[in-house]
Write a protein that holds these residues in place. Structure first.
Motif, PDB file in Angstrom:
ATOM      1  N   UNK A 255       0.819  -1.216   0.000  1.00 23.27           N
ATOM      2  CA  UNK A 255       0.000   0.000   0.000  1.00 23.27           C
ATOM      3  C   UNK A 255       0.845   1.254   0.000  1.00 23.27           C
ATOM      4  N   UNK A 256       1.908   1.264   0.790  1.00 20.90           N
ATOM      5  CA  UNK A 256       2.800   2.418   0.825  1.00 20.90           C
ATOM      6  C   UNK A 256       3.510   2.600  -0.510  1.00 20.90           C
ATOM      7  N   UNK A 257       3.989   1.501  -1.099  1.00 20.55           N
ATOM      8  CA  UNK A 257       4.685   1.594  -2.384  1.00 20.55           C
ATOM      9  C   UNK A 257       3.747   2.078  -3.485  1.00 20.55           C
ATOM     10  N   UNK A 258       2.499   1.619  -3.466  1.00 21.98           N
ATOM     11  CA  UNK A 258       1.529   2.063  -4.456  1.00 21.98           C
ATOM     12  C   UNK A 258       1.245   3.551  -4.288  1.00 21.98           C
ATOM     13  N   UNK A 259       1.121   3.995  -3.045  1.00 17.01           N
ATOM     14  CA  UNK A 259       0.860   5.408  -2.778  1.00 17.01           C
ATOM     15  C   UNK A 259       2.024   6.292  -3.220  1.00 17.01           C
ATOM     16  N   UNK A 260       3.261   5.819  -3.031  1.00 20.88           N
ATOM     17  CA  UNK A 260       4.422   6.633  -3.378  1.00 20.88           C
ATOM     18  C   UNK A 260       4.388   7.098  -4.830  1.00 20.88           C
ATOM     19  N   UNK A 261       3.867   6.255  -5.710  1.00 20.56           N
ATOM     20  CA  UNK A 261       3.822   6.629  -7.118  1.00 20.56           C
ATOM     21  C   UNK A 261       2.476   7.085  -7.614  1.00 20.56           C
ATOM     22  N   UNK A 262       1.443   7.074  -6.732  1.00 20.24           N
ATOM     23  CA  UNK A 262       0.083   7.363  -7.192  1.00 20.24           C
ATOM     24  C   UNK A 262      -0.708   8.103  -6.118  1.00 20.24           C
ATOM     25  N   UNK A 263      -0.581   9.414  -6.107  1.00 20.26           N
ATOM     26  CA  UNK A 263      -1.406  10.236  -5.229  1.00 20.26           C
ATOM     27  C   UNK A 263      -1.427  11.660  -5.769  1.00 20.26           C
ATOM     28  N   UNK A 264      -2.337  12.457  -5.243  1.00 19.96           N
ATOM     29  CA  UNK A 264      -2.475  13.836  -5.717  1.00 19.96           C
ATOM     30  C   UNK A 264      -1.168  14.606  -5.529  1.00 19.96           C
ATOM     31  N   UNK A 265      -0.738  15.268  -6.591  1.00 23.48           N
ATOM     32  CA  UNK A 265       0.440  16.107  -6.503  1.00 23.48           C
ATOM     33  C   UNK A 265       1.755  15.358  -6.458  1.00 23.48           C
ATOM     34  N   UNK A 266       1.756  14.084  -6.852  1.00 24.29           N
ATOM     35  CA  UNK A 266       3.001  13.329  -6.802  1.00 24.29           C
ATOM     36  C   UNK A 266       4.021  13.939  -7.770  1.00 24.29           C
ATOM     37  N   UNK A 267       5.171  14.289  -7.234  1.00 20.67           N
ATOM     38  CA  UNK A 267       6.226  14.863  -8.064  1.00 20.67           C
ATOM     39  C   UNK A 267       7.541  14.127  -7.892  1.00 20.67           C
ATOM     40  N   UNK A 268       7.722  13.511  -6.749  1.00 22.41           N
ATOM     41  CA  UNK A 268       8.952  12.784  -6.492  1.00 22.41           C
ATOM     42  C   UNK A 268       8.626  11.632  -5.559  1.00 22.41           C
ATOM     43  N   UNK A 303      -8.700   5.266  -9.122  1.00 21.41           N
ATOM     44  CA  UNK A 303     -10.082   5.166  -9.584  1.00 21.41           C
ATOM     45  C   UNK A 303     -10.597   6.455 -10.166  1.00 21.41           C
ATOM     46  N   UNK A 304     -10.177   7.590  -9.592  1.00 21.04           N
ATOM     47  CA  UNK A 304     -10.642   8.887 -10.088  1.00 21.04           C
ATOM     48  C   UNK A 304      -9.834   9.369 -11.292  1.00 21.04           C
ATOM     49  N   UNK A 305      -8.613   8.871 -11.437  1.00 26.24           N
ATOM     50  CA  UNK A 305      -7.725   9.382 -12.479  1.00 26.24           C
ATOM     51  C   UNK A 305      -7.074   8.236 -13.264  1.00 26.24           C
ATOM     52  N   UNK A 306      -7.860   7.426 -13.967  1.00 24.54           N
ATOM     53  CA  UNK A 306      -7.266   6.299 -14.693  1.00 24.54           C
ATOM     54  C   UNK A 306      -6.270   6.742 -15.767  1.00 24.54           C
ATOM     55  N   UNK A 307      -6.559   7.883 -16.404  1.00 33.45           N
ATOM     56  CA  UNK A 307      -5.624   8.375 -17.413  1.00 33.45           C
ATOM     57  C   UNK A 307      -4.298   8.779 -16.803  1.00 33.45           C
ATOM     58  N   UNK A 308      -4.357   9.461 -15.657  1.00 37.62           N
ATOM     59  CA  UNK A 308      -3.125   9.843 -14.969  1.00 37.62           C
ATOM     60  C   UNK A 308      -2.358   8.612 -14.513  1.00 37.62           C
ATOM     61  N   UNK A 309      -3.080   7.609 -14.023  1.00 38.37           N
ATOM     62  CA  UNK A 309      -2.421   6.366 -13.604  1.00 38.37           C
ATOM     63  C   UNK A 309      -1.692   5.722 -14.783  1.00 38.37           C
ATOM     64  N   UNK A 310      -2.316   5.728 -15.947  1.00 37.76           N
ATOM     65  CA  UNK A 310      -1.677   5.163 -17.130  1.00 37.76           C
ATOM     66  C   UNK A 310      -0.431   5.955 -17.495  1.00 37.76           C
ATOM     67  N   UNK A 311      -0.509   7.297 -17.405  1.00 36.05           N
ATOM     68  CA  UNK A 311       0.658   8.123 -17.727  1.00 36.05           C
ATOM     69  C   UNK A 311       1.785   7.902 -16.717  1.00 36.05           C
ATOM     70  N   UNK A 312       1.413   7.817 -15.435  1.00 35.90           N
ATOM     71  CA  UNK A 312       2.435   7.575 -14.418  1.00 35.90           C
ATOM     72  C   UNK A 312       3.086   6.207 -14.603  1.00 35.90           C
ATOM     73  N   UNK A 313       2.282   5.199 -14.916  1.00 32.12           N
ATOM     74  CA  UNK A 313       2.823   3.851 -15.128  1.00 32.12           C
ATOM     75  C   UNK A 313       3.749   3.824 -16.337  1.00 32.12           C
TER      76      UNK A 313
END
Length: 412
Positions: A255-268, A303-313
């Protein structure tokens, strides 16, 4: 001159020479890095070392981060922290001597990996590929630096390479003890780097298919190998269930690892409320609730930002295969993918385990987050396949040159 060339070729192909050169390179790197940067670059934020300290202080397997409450943890798999605890007990907690022993042991693991690279490359792809890949691993300073980190990655790379070394033996063997050793190896690998657990089930599937294609039945020994793996992991799973009152097979930190790369305002990677920087939320919630809270935040964001999740991945995918950007890794990665395709076309089933490592191991990092050091356990595979692509290109160029020579003579 001919005698000198034979001696040189023999030395280049010698596992002992490869081992010694690899070990020398890593010890030289240690001599440059340790004296000035021992605490800052090795001990200060090192989670396995914090856990090892906690074990020896009488608090048990706990406290992966500084300034946190003493409470049990499953944030790290147990093999490397307990290895560090043994070193600390023998040579002093957080001592300079302990650090030398620990990172020196990593250097030995990495030097042995060079020998395994030589063997698997020669056996599956030819002597030239094995020699080239082993010497790149042995001499490249980048690999030397990464391999002596105070982390499990050198041991993980060796364990995965050993698995690849054993697979063809198992495919052709009726020796039960080999199957049991492979199962134990898989269990130790999973307790060292949990991501490796994603690869070994596909290795077992490859073994089953290999035997089925030859009309053989090894289901009993394959099942025994899986059972041994489960038995190796089981005591740690029981410990986690007893401690946390829920099923935690090895680690609880997804859960922590998933959050590190996927949350509002993630920059680093390390945002302010990561426990290394600010442990207050971790201390308030406790480890399990903290990990669950981070997981829920990440899942809601996805869930709210599937497009952003795809871009981050996609960005994580690129980072995995190219970082650090100033190095040669992007070119090597492209070569390794070319080598994988060539190997699958030319070697067929024999090349599949290498493709499995390339395809399966990185998946979790695509959806979570990436450091270049996370790639290290499969870098032996990457270098073998990249070397195969380079050797294949040279062979193709040589064939083209041979074909054009008669034409050139005719024109003259």
């Amino acid at each position: 001159m001919g005698s000198f060339v034979r001696i040189l070729v023999s030395a280049v192909r010698s596992p002992r020479v490869v081992f010694l050169v690899a070990l020398t390179a890593r010890l030289w790197v240690l001599s440059q890095l340790l004296p000035a940067n021992a605490w800052r670059d090795f001990y200060q934020y090192n989670e396995p070392a914090h856990i090892a300290w906690s074990v020896l202080s009488g608090s048990g397997y706990s406290s992966p981060w500084a300034n946190t409450r003493v409470m049990p943890t499953a944030q790290q798999p147990p093999v490397y922290p307990y290895l560090l605890a043994g070193i600390f007990k023998a040579a002093g907690v957080y001592s300079y001597r302990s650090l030398w022993i620990a990172v020196g042991l990593n250097a030995v693991f990495s030097a042995f990996t060079a020998v395994v690279i030589l063997k698997i490359g020669k056996r599956t792809f030819g002597a030239s590929t094995g020699v080239l890949a082993a010497w790149i691993w042995a001499c490249w300073i980048y690999e030397a630096v990464v391999s002596i980190r105070l982390w499990e990655s050198s041991l993980s790379a060796l364990l995965l390479a050993m698995g690849l070394l054993l697979l063809p033996e198992l495919a052709a063997s009726i020796r039960p003890w080999l199957w049991l050793i492979f199962g134990a190896l898989a269990g130790v690998a999973a307790l060292t780097n949990t991501t490796l657990l994603s690869v070994f089930p596909f290795f077992w599937l490859w073994l089953w298919i290999s035997h089925r294609r030859r009309g053989l039945s090894r289901g009993r020994w394959l099942a025994a190998s899986v059972i041994v793996c489960v038995l190796v992991i089981l005591p740690w799973t029981i410990r986690n269930h007893t401690t946390f009152h829920r099923l935690v097979p090895i680690r609880d930190n997804f859960g922590l690892e998933l959050w590190l790369g996927n949350h509002e305002g993630v920059t680093h990677v390390f945002d302010r409320d990561f426990p290394i920087l600010d442990p207050s939320e971790y201390n308030r919630l406790g480890e399990i609730r903290f990990m669950e809270e981070k997981r829920n935040i990440a899942l809601q964001f996805i869930g709210r930002n599937p497009g952003m999740f795809l871009r981050l991945s996609t960005r994580h995918f690129v980072q995995f295969w190219s970082a650090p950007e100033e190095s040669a890794w992007l070119a090597l990665s492209v070569l390794s993918w070319v080598g994988m395709v060539l190997a699958l076309r030319r070697k067929g089933l024999d090349a599949v385990p290498y493709a499995l490592a390339m395809l399966i191991f990185p998946l979790v990092y695509y959806i979570t987050h990436v450091f270049s050091t996370y790639r290290h356990p499969i870098e032996p595979v990457i270098l073998v396949l990249a070397a195969y692509a380079m050797v294949s290109a040279v062979d193709l160029a040589d064939d083209q040159l041979v074909r054009t020579r008669p034409i050139s003579r005719t024109r003259v």
